[in-house]
Design an enzyme around this catalytic site. Sequence first.
Site, PDB file in Angstrom:
ATOM      1  N   GLU A  43       0.684  -1.184   0.267  1.00  0.00           N
ATOM      2  CA  GLU A  43       0.049  -0.180  -0.045  1.00  0.00           C
ATOM      3  C   GLU A  43       0.933   1.224   0.000  1.00  0.00           C
ATOM      4  O   GLU A  43       1.727   1.418   0.880  1.00  0.00           O
ATOM      5  CB  GLU A  43      -0.966   0.180   1.308  1.00  0.00           C
ATOM      6  CG  GLU A  43      -1.754   1.300   0.959  1.00  0.00           C
ATOM      7  CD  GLU A  43      -2.623   1.578   2.354  1.00  0.00           C
ATOM      8  OE1 GLU A  43      -2.385   0.961   3.503  1.00  0.00           O
ATOM      9  OE2 GLU A  43      -3.442   2.586   2.348  1.00  0.00           O
ATOM     10  N   GLU A  68       4.596   4.847   3.761  1.00  0.00           N
ATOM     11  CA  GLU A  68       4.201   6.322   3.898  1.00  0.00           C
ATOM     12  C   GLU A  68       5.648   7.258   4.002  1.00  0.00           C
ATOM     13  O   GLU A  68       6.560   7.003   4.992  1.00  0.00           O
ATOM     14  CB  GLU A  68       3.568   6.185   5.447  1.00  0.00           C
ATOM     15  CG  GLU A  68       3.083   7.424   5.998  1.00  0.00           C
ATOM     16  CD  GLU A  68       2.295   8.454   5.051  1.00  0.00           C
ATOM     17  OE1 GLU A  68       1.154   8.052   4.528  1.00  0.00           O
ATOM     18  OE2 GLU A  68       2.680   9.638   4.832  1.00  0.00           O
ATOM     19  N   ASP A 147      -3.028  12.034  -2.768  1.00  0.00           N
ATOM     20  CA  ASP A 147      -3.197  13.649  -2.776  1.00  0.00           C
ATOM     21  C   ASP A 147      -3.427  14.038  -4.151  1.00  0.00           C
ATOM     22  O   ASP A 147      -2.658  13.348  -5.094  1.00  0.00           O
ATOM     23  CB  ASP A 147      -1.885  14.208  -2.313  1.00  0.00           C
ATOM     24  CG  ASP A 147      -1.414  13.863  -0.886  1.00  0.00           C
ATOM     25  OD1 ASP A 147      -2.298  14.124   0.179  1.00  0.00           O
ATOM     26  OD2 ASP A 147      -0.015  13.477  -0.509  1.00  0.00           O
ATOM     27  N   LYS A 151      -2.983  21.152  -9.673  1.00  0.00           N
ATOM     28  CA  LYS A 151      -2.241  21.967 -10.662  1.00  0.00           C
ATOM     29  C   LYS A 151      -1.617  21.162 -11.607  1.00  0.00           C
ATOM     30  O   LYS A 151      -0.775  20.130 -11.492  1.00  0.00           O
ATOM     31  CB  LYS A 151      -1.287  22.950  -9.806  1.00  0.00           C
ATOM     32  CG  LYS A 151      -1.787  24.092  -8.978  1.00  0.00           C
ATOM     33  CD  LYS A 151      -0.655  24.906  -8.464  1.00  0.00           C
ATOM     34  CE  LYS A 151      -1.177  26.119  -7.479  1.00  0.00           C
ATOM     35  NZ  LYS A 151      -0.009  26.407  -6.833  1.00  0.00           N
ATOM     36  N   ASP A 183     -12.316   9.816  -3.266  1.00  0.00           N
ATOM     37  CA  ASP A 183     -13.521  10.661  -3.398  1.00  0.00           C
ATOM     38  C   ASP A 183     -13.216  11.730  -4.532  1.00  0.00           C
ATOM     39  O   ASP A 183     -14.506  12.312  -4.787  1.00  0.00           O
ATOM     40  CB  ASP A 183     -13.738  11.301  -1.816  1.00  0.00           C
ATOM     41  CG  ASP A 183     -12.591  12.325  -1.888  1.00  0.00           C
ATOM     42  OD1 ASP A 183     -11.681  12.090  -1.695  1.00  0.00           O
ATOM     43  OD2 ASP A 183     -12.866  13.584  -1.945  1.00  0.00           O
ATOM     44  N   THR A 221     -10.752   3.325   5.068  1.00  0.00           N
ATOM     45  CA  THR A 221      -9.595   3.990   5.028  1.00  0.00           C
ATOM     46  C   THR A 221     -10.174   5.094   6.093  1.00  0.00           C
ATOM     47  O   THR A 221     -11.237   5.453   5.963  1.00  0.00           O
ATOM     48  CB  THR A 221      -8.943   4.543   4.010  1.00  0.00           C
ATOM     49  OG1 THR A 221      -9.501   5.857   3.594  1.00  0.00           O
ATOM     50  CG2 THR A 221      -8.567   3.392   3.136  1.00  0.00           C
ATOM     51  N   GLU A 222      -9.217   5.988   6.621  1.00  0.00           N
ATOM     52  CA  GLU A 222      -9.522   7.221   7.460  1.00  0.00           C
ATOM     53  C   GLU A 222     -10.103   7.985   6.687  1.00  0.00           C
ATOM     54  O   GLU A 222     -11.245   8.642   6.997  1.00  0.00           O
ATOM     55  CB  GLU A 222      -8.370   7.610   8.098  1.00  0.00           C
ATOM     56  CG  GLU A 222      -7.175   6.905   8.903  1.00  0.00           C
ATOM     57  CD  GLU A 222      -6.160   6.038   8.103  1.00  0.00           C
ATOM     58  OE1 GLU A 222      -6.312   5.025   7.861  1.00  0.00           O
ATOM     59  OE2 GLU A 222      -5.321   6.929   7.833  1.00  0.00           O
ATOM     60  N   TYR A 223      -9.558   8.576   5.572  1.00  0.00           N
ATOM     61  CA  TYR A 223     -10.230   9.464   4.547  1.00  0.00           C
ATOM     62  C   TYR A 223     -11.668   9.119   4.052  1.00  0.00           C
ATOM     63  O   TYR A 223     -12.312   9.800   3.881  1.00  0.00           O
ATOM     64  CB  TYR A 223      -9.273   9.669   3.525  1.00  0.00           C
ATOM     65  CG  TYR A 223      -8.217  10.980   3.897  1.00  0.00           C
ATOM     66  CD1 TYR A 223      -7.278  10.564   4.837  1.00  0.00           C
ATOM     67  CD2 TYR A 223      -8.385  12.266   3.202  1.00  0.00           C
ATOM     68  CE1 TYR A 223      -6.215  11.686   5.320  1.00  0.00           C
ATOM     69  CE2 TYR A 223      -7.383  13.104   3.558  1.00  0.00           C
ATOM     70  CZ  TYR A 223      -6.296  12.877   4.520  1.00  0.00           C
ATOM     71  OH  TYR A 223      -5.252  13.760   4.897  1.00  0.00           O
ATOM     72  N   GLU A 224     -11.567   7.936   3.671  1.00  0.00           N
ATOM     73  CA  GLU A 224     -13.004   7.161   3.231  1.00  0.00           C
ATOM     74  C   GLU A 224     -14.005   7.397   4.152  1.00  0.00           C
ATOM     75  O   GLU A 224     -15.178   7.780   3.806  1.00  0.00           O
ATOM     76  CB  GLU A 224     -12.789   5.885   2.928  1.00  0.00           C
ATOM     77  CG  GLU A 224     -13.824   5.257   2.253  1.00  0.00           C
ATOM     78  CD  GLU A 224     -13.510   3.514   1.807  1.00  0.00           C
ATOM     79  OE1 GLU A 224     -12.437   3.284   1.885  1.00  0.00           O
ATOM     80  OE2 GLU A 224     -14.527   3.113   1.078  1.00  0.00           O
TER      81      GLU A 224
HETATM   82  C1  LIG Z   1      -4.519  12.214   1.900  1.00  0.00           C
HETATM   83  S1  LIG Z   1      -3.672  10.797   2.937  1.00  0.00           S
HETATM   84  C2  LIG Z   1      -4.731   9.424   2.783  1.00  0.00           C
HETATM   85  C3  LIG Z   1      -4.310   8.368   3.794  1.00  0.00           C
HETATM   86  C4  LIG Z   1      -4.999   6.952   3.594  1.00  0.00           C
HETATM   87  N1  LIG Z   1      -4.535   6.258   2.584  1.00  0.00           N
HETATM   88  C5  LIG Z   1      -6.517   7.065   3.864  1.00  0.00           C
HETATM   89  O1  LIG Z   1      -7.061   6.673   2.636  1.00  0.00           O
HETATM   90  O2  LIG Z   1      -6.952   7.445   4.806  1.00  0.00           O
HETATM   91  C6  LIG Z   1      -2.349  10.599   1.639  1.00  0.00           C
HETATM   92  C7  LIG Z   1      -1.051   9.787   2.342  1.00  0.00           C
HETATM   93  O3  LIG Z   1      -0.193   9.236   1.359  1.00  0.00           O
HETATM   94  C8  LIG Z   1       1.210   9.913   1.895  1.00  0.00           C
HETATM   95  N2  LIG Z   1       1.721  10.052   0.475  1.00  0.00           N
HETATM   96  C9  LIG Z   1       1.563  11.086  -0.552  1.00  0.00           C
HETATM   97  N3  LIG Z   1       2.349  10.723  -1.583  1.00  0.00           N
HETATM   98  C10 LIG Z   1       3.192   9.794  -1.328  1.00  0.00           C
HETATM   99  C11 LIG Z   1       4.281   9.400  -1.842  1.00  0.00           C
HETATM  100  N4  LIG Z   1       4.704   9.740  -2.857  1.00  0.00           N
HETATM  101  N5  LIG Z   1       4.974   8.340  -1.179  1.00  0.00           N
HETATM  102  C12 LIG Z   1       4.825   7.794   0.120  1.00  0.00           C
HETATM  103  N6  LIG Z   1       3.615   8.417   0.560  1.00  0.00           N
HETATM  104  C13 LIG Z   1       2.830   9.155   0.131  1.00  0.00           C
HETATM  105  C14 LIG Z   1       0.910  11.252   2.512  1.00  0.00           C
HETATM  106  O4  LIG Z   1       1.992  11.341   3.313  1.00  0.00           O
HETATM  107  C15 LIG Z   1      -0.424  10.943   3.205  1.00  0.00           C
HETATM  108  O5  LIG Z   1      -0.184  10.474   4.449  1.00  0.00           O
END
Ligand SMILES: C[S@@+](CC[C@H](N)C(=O)[O-])C[C@H]1O[C@@H](n2cnc3c(N)ncnc32)[C@H](O)[C@@H]1O
Length: 242
Positions: A43, A68, A147, A151, A183, A221-224
């Site tokens: 993941e 992460e 994320d 842009k 989402d 997931t948390e965000y979900e």
């Molecule tokens: C918006 S959060 C979503 C967290 C979790 N997956 C959820 O659905 O609840 C995105 C996570 O991905 C990590 N992340 C983003 N780009 C990444 C990358 N290139 N490599 C490793 N982690 C990354 C960020 O630090 C953040 O904790």
Amino acid sequence: MRMRKKPRGKERLSVLSALTVSTPANGGRVSFNFEKELPLRLEIGCGKGDFIRGLSRQETGYNYLAMERCADVAVIAMEKYAMDRGLGRPHPQGGWEAPDGTVYKDTPWDIPLDMRGNVRFMPMEAGGLTDYFEGGIFESIYANFSDPWPKKGHARRRLTHPDFLERYLYLLRPNGYFRFKTDNADLFAYSLEMLEQSPFKVTFVTHDLHSSERAAENIMTEYERNFTAKGFPIHMVEARKE
Ligand SMILES: C[S@@+](CC[C@H](N)C(=O)[O-])C[C@H]1O[C@@H](n2cnc3c(N)ncnc32)[C@H](O)[C@@H]1O
């Protein structure tokens, strides 16, 4: 992910280093060991780890790596996993308290292999994926609510940019799959288009995961949980390496 800086973050990560995977000091491939040799899943961007904890309990016939890039967030995922597995708890005065009452503060706890379970945490950036692993190593790769980088100039940072898809294709074994949920309708449309233009074969698409045939097996997931509570439908795509 925005969060307040957790105190003692580095110490907490190193005390449970038996649950982490890191690159050798001089670079090169990561090394990790699991109790059983099982197909490996990855993941990317695991956040606080709800998904990997749920999936690793639901589908036990696999080993899991949770990547992460933010170490302070990876620590939370790792500690929640450790507590969930009955490996103890953070000690109020710092360090980690093992089930037998020993507090590990300055030295890592060498957790017996048969207690570590089937998940390891990687506080690393996904851009280096193909340096960390050999080709064909993963049965599946998951990215959840990554994320959006809206842009245009930041498009290469999206985890579904063609550069990332190319890395996933290299790392997946034949018939392995990449699964992505979000989402964000714009990010999803972009991701679907990139997958359709790639050598991946798109095998499943839904714009409302929670009402789909995959709802019962879905791990939130948390965000979900957050976006679902606000009424946003969840999009998901699965694509296979042929
Ligand atoms: C918006 S959060 C979503 C967290 C979790 N997956 C959820 O659905 O609840 C995105 C996570 O991905 C990590 N992340 C983003 N780009 C990444 C990358 N290139 N490599 C490793 N982690 C990354 C960020 O630090 C953040 O904790």
